[in-house]
Motif scaffolding. Structure first.
Motif, PDB file in Angstrom:
ATOM      1  N   ASN A   1      39.481  37.802  44.797  1.00  0.00           N
ATOM      2  CA  ASN A   1      38.464  38.219  43.820  1.00  0.00           C
ATOM      3  C   ASN A   1      38.277  39.737  43.855  1.00  0.00           C
ATOM      4  OD1 ASN A   1      38.187  35.553  43.302  1.00  0.00           O
ATOM      5  ND2 ASN A   1      36.198  35.317  44.320  1.00  0.00           N
ATOM      6  N   GLY A   2      38.639  40.345  44.966  1.00  0.00           N
ATOM      7  CA  GLY A   2      38.546  41.801  45.102  1.00  0.00           C
ATOM      8  C   GLY A   2      39.458  42.543  44.130  1.00  0.00           C
ATOM      9  N   TYR A   3      40.472  41.843  43.591  1.00  0.00           N
ATOM     10  CA  TYR A   3      41.375  42.477  42.620  1.00  0.00           C
ATOM     11  C   TYR A   3      40.739  42.598  41.239  1.00  0.00           C
ATOM     12  CZ  TYR A   3      45.127  41.202  45.951  1.00  0.00           C
ATOM     13  OH  TYR A   3      45.918  41.048  47.045  1.00  0.00           O
ATOM     14  N   LEU A   4      39.615  41.866  41.029  1.00  0.00           N
ATOM     15  CA  LEU A   4      39.016  41.820  39.686  1.00  0.00           C
ATOM     16  C   LEU A   4      38.225  43.090  39.390  1.00  0.00           C
ATOM     17  CD1 LEU A   4      37.611  38.154  39.852  1.00  0.00           C
ATOM     18  CD2 LEU A   4      39.690  38.910  38.673  1.00  0.00           C
ATOM     19  N   THR A   5      38.342  43.584  38.166  1.00  0.00           N
ATOM     20  CA  THR A   5      37.490  44.693  37.721  1.00  0.00           C
ATOM     21  C   THR A   5      36.094  44.107  37.447  1.00  0.00           C
ATOM     22  OG1 THR A   5      37.930  44.282  35.379  1.00  0.00           O
ATOM     23  CG2 THR A   5      39.474  45.765  36.531  1.00  0.00           C
ATOM     24  N   PRO A   6      35.051  44.953  37.355  1.00  0.00           N
ATOM     25  CA  PRO A   6      33.711  44.419  37.066  1.00  0.00           C
ATOM     26  C   PRO A   6      33.698  43.565  35.789  1.00  0.00           C
ATOM     27  CG  PRO A   6      33.555  46.717  37.698  1.00  0.00           C
ATOM     28  CD  PRO A   6      35.021  46.404  37.606  1.00  0.00           C
ATOM     29  N   GLU A   7      34.454  43.973  34.780  1.00  0.00           N
ATOM     30  CA  GLU A   7      34.494  43.196  33.524  1.00  0.00           C
ATOM     31  C   GLU A   7      35.156  41.829  33.769  1.00  0.00           C
ATOM     32  OE1 GLU A   7      35.809  46.351  33.766  1.00  0.00           O
ATOM     33  OE2 GLU A   7      33.995  47.305  32.962  1.00  0.00           O
TER      34      GLU A   7
ATOM     35  N   ARG B   1      47.093  31.346  31.034  1.00  0.00           N
ATOM     36  CA  ARG B   1      47.245  30.031  31.649  1.00  0.00           C
ATOM     37  C   ARG B   1      48.362  29.958  32.684  1.00  0.00           C
ATOM     38  NH1 ARG B   1      48.762  25.409  27.527  1.00  0.00           N
ATOM     39  NH2 ARG B   1      47.324  26.413  26.086  1.00  0.00           N
ATOM     40  N   ASP B   2      48.134  29.188  33.714  1.00  0.00           N
ATOM     41  CA  ASP B   2      49.224  28.764  34.595  1.00  0.00           C
ATOM     42  C   ASP B   2      49.282  27.243  34.482  1.00  0.00           C
ATOM     43  OD1 ASP B   2      51.049  28.152  36.484  1.00  0.00           O
ATOM     44  OD2 ASP B   2      50.231  29.412  38.057  1.00  0.00           O
ATOM     45  N   TYR B   3      48.307  26.550  35.064  1.00  0.00           N
ATOM     46  CA  TYR B   3      48.242  25.102  34.824  1.00  0.00           C
ATOM     47  C   TYR B   3      46.798  24.621  34.867  1.00  0.00           C
ATOM     48  CZ  TYR B   3      47.820  24.587  39.952  1.00  0.00           C
ATOM     49  OH  TYR B   3      47.401  24.688  41.249  1.00  0.00           O
ATOM     50  N   PHE B   4      46.584  23.474  34.241  1.00  0.00           N
ATOM     51  CA  PHE B   4      45.307  22.765  34.286  1.00  0.00           C
ATOM     52  C   PHE B   4      45.674  21.302  34.321  1.00  0.00           C
ATOM     53  CE2 PHE B   4      41.350  20.890  33.172  1.00  0.00           C
ATOM     54  CZ  PHE B   4      40.355  21.819  33.452  1.00  0.00           C
ATOM     55  N   GLU B   5      45.444  20.635  35.422  1.00  0.00           N
ATOM     56  CA  GLU B   5      45.988  19.283  35.599  1.00  0.00           C
ATOM     57  C   GLU B   5      44.942  18.338  36.176  1.00  0.00           C
ATOM     58  OE1 GLU B   5      49.107  17.967  35.080  1.00  0.00           O
ATOM     59  OE2 GLU B   5      49.874  19.820  34.185  1.00  0.00           O
TER      60      GLU B   5
ATOM     61  N   LEU C   1      43.965  36.418  35.847  1.00  0.00           N
ATOM     62  CA  LEU C   1      42.963  37.292  35.249  1.00  0.00           C
ATOM     63  C   LEU C   1      43.220  38.694  35.809  1.00  0.00           C
ATOM     64  CD1 LEU C   1      40.471  37.678  33.488  1.00  0.00           C
ATOM     65  CD2 LEU C   1      39.052  36.949  35.412  1.00  0.00           C
ATOM     66  N   GLY C   2      43.719  39.573  34.955  1.00  0.00           N
ATOM     67  CA  GLY C   2      44.096  40.905  35.433  1.00  0.00           C
ATOM     68  C   GLY C   2      45.123  40.780  36.543  1.00  0.00           C
ATOM     69  N   LYS C   3      44.856  41.395  37.698  1.00  0.00           N
ATOM     70  CA  LYS C   3      45.817  41.357  38.808  1.00  0.00           C
ATOM     71  C   LYS C   3      45.653  40.123  39.686  1.00  0.00           C
ATOM     72  CE  LYS C   3      46.768  46.277  39.528  1.00  0.00           C
ATOM     73  NZ  LYS C   3      45.905  46.997  38.554  1.00  0.00           N
ATOM     74  N   ALA C   4      44.653  39.299  39.379  1.00  0.00           N
ATOM     75  CA  ALA C   4      44.367  38.162  40.260  1.00  0.00           C
ATOM     76  C   ALA C   4      44.889  36.857  39.677  1.00  0.00           C
ATOM     77  CB  ALA C   4      42.864  38.049  40.489  1.00  0.00           C
ATOM     78  N   ARG C   5      45.354  35.991  40.572  1.00  0.00           N
ATOM     79  CA  ARG C   5      45.659  34.611  40.182  1.00  0.00           C
ATOM     80  C   ARG C   5      44.544  33.767  40.802  1.00  0.00           C
ATOM     81  NH1 ARG C   5      48.453  30.308  42.381  1.00  0.00           N
ATOM     82  NH2 ARG C   5      49.515  28.959  40.893  1.00  0.00           N
TER      83      ARG C   5
END
Ligand code: AMP
Length: 283
Positions: free
Chosen positions: A190-196, A240-244, A269-273
């Protein structure tokens, strides 16, 4: 809390504990610890006498295109948190200590079938890296009990299958997912996420809650529910990657009779999976 950097030192230290008939509970991590990890450590203090944790950013479970160098390393802060939450020993080896001949000549452990679906399909070789390093860590620590987070649901199943298949005498415990107040599952990534991006991220958990309601109302097929959820996530700005919707026990597509389900999601999402999951039991 004592930190050991070598296999030799940790083995010698734990030998003295074992001679005192102490039971050992083990919590492996990659560090950059947060309250999700700490819930595992707190659970560990209730499951046995001596709590051992490890911090090792395992090169074998990162793909070629995944930037292991970028993974956050915060040993001093991690040591403080571990001490405060009741950990007795920390094993913090470097890559040479774990893979003296390099990761390529390392004997590999592959847990059949389950390693190649879902996250294993998106991250080829990932679970071989996980099951190999966990086997090594189990052999080094020789725990009575090991605790994993159900945040990484597939990883937990891989380890459960591995322990069963290899007849290892270790009790595996899966601990609940720790979440932020807005529902986002805590994660070092989660640290990879920007504030937005951080504002958007809870939509992953929301998608699981929505899917759960839809499953319970039995109006749509699982495929329809999954596709709708992915479209909604994409509309929020995720990729998307997957939703199962799978069987909680096998992670395979559920049979009509299956009652114990798990909804699993992975999205970028951005740099995060981001990954998350939610178990439901039908009646
Ligand atoms: P990691 O450092 O990401 O490899 O995680 C180490 C252990 O902590 C794994 O067993 C994870 O499943 C667990 N873990 C990570 N995040 C959470 C969370 N939010 N809640 C519960 N367990 C977690």
């Amino acid at each position: 809390m004592r930190t050991c950097h070598t296999v030799h030192e940790l083995r010698a230290t734990l030998k003295t504990e074992r001679l005192k008939n102490k039971s050992i509970v083990f919590v492996p991590t990659m560090g950059n610890l947060h309250d999700g990890h700490m819930s595992l450590i707190r659970r560990a203090t209730k499951e046995g006498d001596i709590v051992v944790s490890s911090i090792f950013v395992n090169p074998m479970q990162f793909g070629e295109n995944e930037d292991i160098e970028r993974y956050p390393r915060t040993l001093a802060e991690d040591q403080t948190l571990l001490l405060e939450n009741g950990c007795h020993y920390l094993f913090a080896p470097d890559a040479l200590e774990m893979y003296p001949d390099g990761k390529r000549s390392q004997t590999q452990i592959e847990v059949s079938d389950i390693s190649n679906i879902l996250c294993g399909a998106s991250r080829p070789g990932h679970f071989v890296g996980v099951s190999t390093v966990v086997t090594k860590l189990f052999n080094i620590v020789q725990p009575d009990v090991a605790i994993f987070g159900s945040k990484d649901f597939q990883q937990l199943k891989v380890i459960e299958n591995m322990v069963r298949d290899l007849s290892a005498n270790i009790k595996i415990i899966g601990e609940e997912i720790a979440r932020a107040e807005d529902g986002l599952a805590l994660s070092s990534r989660n640290g990879y996420l920007t504030p937005e991006e951080r504002v958007i991220a809870p939509s992953v958990y929301q998608s699981l809650l929505n899917a759960k309601e839809q499953i319970l109302s039995r109006e749509k097929t699982f495929e329809e529910i999954s596709e709708e959820a992915q479209k909604k996530l994409e509309a929020s700005g995720l990729t998307r990657d997957y939703f199962e919707i799978r069987s909680q026990h096998t992670l395979k597509k559920p049979t009509k009779k299956e009652k114990d389900l798990v909804i699993l999601v992975a999205a970028y999402l951005g740099k995060a999976r981001l990954i998350d999951n939610l178990c439901i039991t039908l009646n």
